[in-house]
Design a protein around this motif. Structure first.
Motif: not given
Length: 172
Positions: A151-172
């Motif tokens: 019943i647990s769900r985990c989520f993540g969000k990059p905070l800086v562009l350099s933390a994102c691989p090229a195929d990772t969407p960036v949410f600012e």
């Protein structure tokens, strides 16, 4: 939206403890028991983390915290922090306070040099899941104490562009 005044506090401060106990009571109602994941108060003291209390008209109505988690790899980095103890008292819900607290956590973690935030929540908290998804958090593999919970769900969000691989969407 009413003006939420957010200030840093020790997790042991009376207002912080009031809100932490309230969220624990919420877990009892929703899940039948308290959150048993290990918490060390030192994890919420800079530079390891931070704890915040939000107030309306001087009354504590919201809490949120983050703690560093170098053991969680997300968006190409282990320079991550985990969101903890997000809570808004029932009488103040629906005012956008959780979204304001989450934005504050993101900003303070980014300012502290964190590259990405991760979090864990439960399936019996659909409003929390909706908040995180609408704030740009994406589902990630389980981690931490509840990693194997159904019943647990985990989520993540990059905070800086350099933390994102090229195929990772960036949410600012």
């Amino acid at each position: 939206m009413p003006a939420l005044r957010i200030s840093e506090a020790r997790i042991t401060d009376p207002d912080a403890q009031l809100l932490v106990e309230a969220v624990q009571e919420e877990y009892v109602v929703r899940y039948g028991g308290r959150d048993e994941s290990p918490i060390d108060v030192a994890e919420f003291v800079p530079p390891l983390g931070a704890f915040f209390v939000g107030r309306l008209d001087g009354q504590p109505v919201a809490s949120g915290a983050w703690r560093r988690r170098s053991d969680v790899d997300f968006a190409g980095t282990t320079n991550t922090a985990e969101v903890k103890r997000m809570y808004v008292v029932p009488s103040a819900r629906g005012l956008g306070l959780a979204r304001a607290m989450l934005a504050h956590l993101e900003a303070t973690a980014r300012d502290a040099g964190v590259d990405a935030l991760v979090l864990e929540t439960g399936m019996k908290q659909p409003e929390a899941i909706a908040l995180y998804e609408s704030s740009g958090y994406a589902a990630i593999p389980g981690f931490g104490y509840y990693r194997d919970s159904g019943i647990s769900r985990c989520f993540g969000k990059p905070l800086v562009l350099s933390a994102c691989p090229a195929d990772t969407p960036v949410f600012e």
